[in-house]
Write a protein that holds these residues in place. Sequence first.
Motif, mmCIF file in Angstrom:
data_model
loop_
_atom_site.group_PDB
_atom_site.id
_atom_site.type_symbol
_atom_site.label_atom_id
_atom_site.label_comp_id
_atom_site.label_asym_id
_atom_site.label_seq_id
_atom_site.Cartn_x
_atom_site.Cartn_y
_atom_site.Cartn_z
ATOM 1 N N LEU A 32 2.836 -2.752 7.056
ATOM 2 C CA LEU A 32 2.300 -1.369 6.566
ATOM 3 C C LEU A 32 2.163 -1.107 5.386
ATOM 4 C CD1 LEU A 32 2.790 0.091 10.610
ATOM 5 C CD2 LEU A 32 0.931 -1.210 9.356
ATOM 6 N N ASP A 33 1.308 -0.357 4.527
ATOM 7 C CA ASP A 33 1.741 -0.346 2.950
ATOM 8 C C ASP A 33 1.590 1.177 2.619
ATOM 9 O OD1 ASP A 33 2.277 0.006 0.193
ATOM 10 O OD2 ASP A 33 0.967 -1.467 -0.525
ATOM 11 N N GLU A 34 2.968 2.262 2.985
ATOM 12 C CA GLU A 34 2.755 3.359 3.137
ATOM 13 C C GLU A 34 1.452 3.841 3.961
ATOM 14 O OE1 GLU A 34 2.963 5.916 -0.898
ATOM 15 O OE2 GLU A 34 4.201 4.413 -1.613
ATOM 16 N N LYS A 83 7.148 -2.897 -3.770
ATOM 17 C CA LYS A 83 7.440 -2.773 -3.237
ATOM 18 C C LYS A 83 5.213 -3.532 -2.110
ATOM 19 C CE LYS A 83 7.891 1.525 -2.814
ATOM 20 N NZ LYS A 83 8.245 1.803 -4.134
ATOM 21 N N THR A 84 4.187 -3.129 -3.210
ATOM 22 C CA THR A 84 2.809 -3.400 -2.661
ATOM 23 C C THR A 84 3.226 -4.338 -3.541
ATOM 24 O OG1 THR A 84 2.451 -1.238 -3.116
ATOM 25 C CG2 THR A 84 0.435 -3.026 -3.197
ATOM 26 N N THR A 85 4.008 -5.047 -4.990
ATOM 27 C CA THR A 85 3.352 -6.270 -5.560
ATOM 28 C C THR A 85 4.424 -7.666 -4.674
ATOM 29 O OG1 THR A 85 3.618 -5.263 -7.457
ATOM 30 C CG2 THR A 85 4.213 -8.208 -7.302
ATOM 31 N N PHE A 129 -3.063 -1.494 3.717
ATOM 32 C CA PHE A 129 -2.902 -1.729 2.503
ATOM 33 C C PHE A 129 -2.688 0.104 2.290
ATOM 34 C CE2 PHE A 129 -6.075 -4.657 3.619
ATOM 35 C CZ PHE A 129 -6.141 -6.236 1.943
ATOM 36 N N GLN A 130 -2.442 0.426 0.385
ATOM 37 C CA GLN A 130 -2.040 1.032 0.719
ATOM 38 C C GLN A 130 -2.487 2.449 0.233
ATOM 39 O OE1 GLN A 130 0.547 1.174 -3.296
ATOM 40 N NE2 GLN A 130 1.507 3.497 -3.667
ATOM 41 N N ARG A 131 -4.534 2.127 -0.752
ATOM 42 C CA ARG A 131 -5.351 2.669 -0.776
ATOM 43 C C ARG A 131 -5.942 2.466 0.092
ATOM 44 N NH1 ARG A 131 -7.324 3.382 -6.432
ATOM 45 N NH2 ARG A 131 -5.514 2.967 -6.824
HETATM 46 MG MG LIG Z 1 3.058 0.579 -3.425
#
Ligand SMILES: [Mg+2]
Lengths: 261, 382
Positions: free
Chosen positions: A182-184, A47-49, A89-91
């Motif tokens: 939106l990543d998580e 997903k993030t990729t 970003f996720q983080r």
């Molecule tokens: Mg991810």
Amino acid sequence: MTGAADGLLVSRDLSKRFGGLIAMDSLDMAVRPQEILGLIGPNGSGKTTFFNVVTGIYPTSGGVVEFDGKDITNFSPQAVYRAGIARTFQRSRLSLSLSVFDNVMVGNHMRLDQGLWFNLVARKDFKRQFEENFERARDLVKVFDPPLGNRMFEAVGTFPMIDRRRIEICRALISRPKLLLLDEPSAGMTHDETKALMDDILEIKGRLEDLTIIIIEHEMGVIERITDTCVVLNFGQKICEGPYREVAEDRLVQEAYLGIQ
Amino acid sequence: MFAVLLPGIGSAVAVTVYVILLLAVESQAAIAGLLVAGVIAVLAAARFGGMARIGRSFAERENAMNLVIILAVLAVTGFFYEDHFILLLMATVIIYVIACLGLNLQFGYAGVLNFAGAAFFGVGCYTAAVLTKNTAMPHLLILVAGGVMAAVIGSLLILPVLRTRSHYSAVVTIAFALLFKIFLEVNDTLGGPQGLPVDGMNVLGWEFNDDIEIGEDFEIAFYVNYIVVGLIVLALAFTFVRRLERSWVGLNLDALRLDETAAACFGLNITRWKITAFTLGNFLTGVAGALYAMMLGFIAPTNFTFGDSLILVSIILLGGIGNPWGLVVATTILIILPEKLQVIQEYRFLLFGAMVILILLFRPEGLLPRPLRTYLPGWRPK
Ligand SMILES: [Mg+2]
Ligand SMILES: Nc1ncnc2c1ncn2[C@@H]1O[C@H](COP(=O)(O)OP(=O)(O)OP(=O)(O)O)[C@@H](O)[C@H]1O
């Protein structure tokens, strides 16, 4: 591919390999204008990729990305941003030592005058632009949380996670992108905080009708509540798509999730 | 209105008196005693909230406080008006602060580590030497030329410097610093190891390197000329760096220093802003060098060793990365201390090293940590 031709963001045969690992495998996807699309799948499913390839952080290993009718495959991150795609970003990747205002303004880069003369010498003009943008940034932040609007010049590092997520979304929204990734956004937050944040996102979506959103999310309650449609990834491949209720019934999807847990 | 200024003015007066005492006293025991007293006074002030109040004076009445500091420097200058040694020290501090403002722009804002500060300073010095001896260029323009030369020569390093991810750039600047000195030593047209003479500054017929005689038996040391010009250049450089920090450009530099990937995702052209910071920084360092050379009247490769570059970097780390006022404090300490306390003269690199390590361990933001950005001083949201 149904509907691929009239999507705002369309990927065709999009792949990403890291050495021998295929993180994203021939992905065909179309995001319709103004929808909220949920991108779901087990950990490590790519997903993030997908976000990183679309926003130009990683070069593709094959395939095409089109945005707004234009080929943006392998555009630089800067060019993707100027085309109208902004992300979180996720983080969380805020600058904790900078103020809320500073962080939001980073997202506004393309609307700010960057000339040395303007910034250093024409300070009257600079002041005007600063004040306009301060108002805009504060109004946006206040949609998420009114008290936050009174703390624009405090370091982001002093805020709790939920506020940081809000600030990060504001940073992505301030330039009025057409597509928000939106990543998580709920990672690391409690159930109530997640609910509050989703209310905020729906509120924003209500105000900015043209906005299209792709959201990566693990919490199925969130997905069910806010998305119009979903794409499910597993091992880098799309295994299912459709409205949440259909997707949740799908046998492959259930196996993918059960297989992980 | 005035009340907010009081802590600032009070502290400026106290520091002025203290510095005069420190500079005037000769006995090593007395100097050591003064230093201990100074440290205790600062710690006590910090303990009882004095520092915060002084900080507020500077933050809220910026122009007034800038003026107060300039007056304080002039007061110390006036006190030692005929003391060549002390005035040279003061002028050196002023010129070093200008050079460090350049490095601060590179490292403090853009995060580009430059271990060749002394080399770019040296480029400014040699430019002044060559131009004063061989051309009729007005001397104020030569200051600018020194800066331009440093910026141009710096562009040789831009390609490797842009690849900062691997600390490669720091190594490249170290190599440049070492090569620069060797180049000067073997280059006969630039005087080889013996160095070159430089003309003193001359502006509109005013000879900067002549003592100023007033009446029969009143003489002011010529270094006062350089202190005054140095202060003017410093005020310009200081204003320049402050405005830069308080603009979208300053924001860009912070953003790319803190997270290049995130910055790129919001359209920042990383290359453009790193080059801008590196070039402008070298320019300031070069201007400082040109002024320094004219003041000394003679320059040689030994003035521009890698050790001198390290001192410049130590000043940035000690003072407070990104805080121009921190540079003023740190430069004053690092330049004046070894000259006054002869015991440490020989061990000064050891001492600087120890100071930097202690700071990094216990106060990583430096003596005067950088405050959050205020774009328009005194501005409040409606
Ligand atoms: Mg991810
Ligand atoms: N820069 C990289 N180098 C090598 N492998 C990577 C890199 N980025 C991701 N991967 C790998 O690609 C695969 C997909 O990762 P990705 O981050 O896209 O998963 P995800 O679906 O976002 O998972 P999560 O839900 O845990 O965030 C994983 O196996 C991951 O280890």
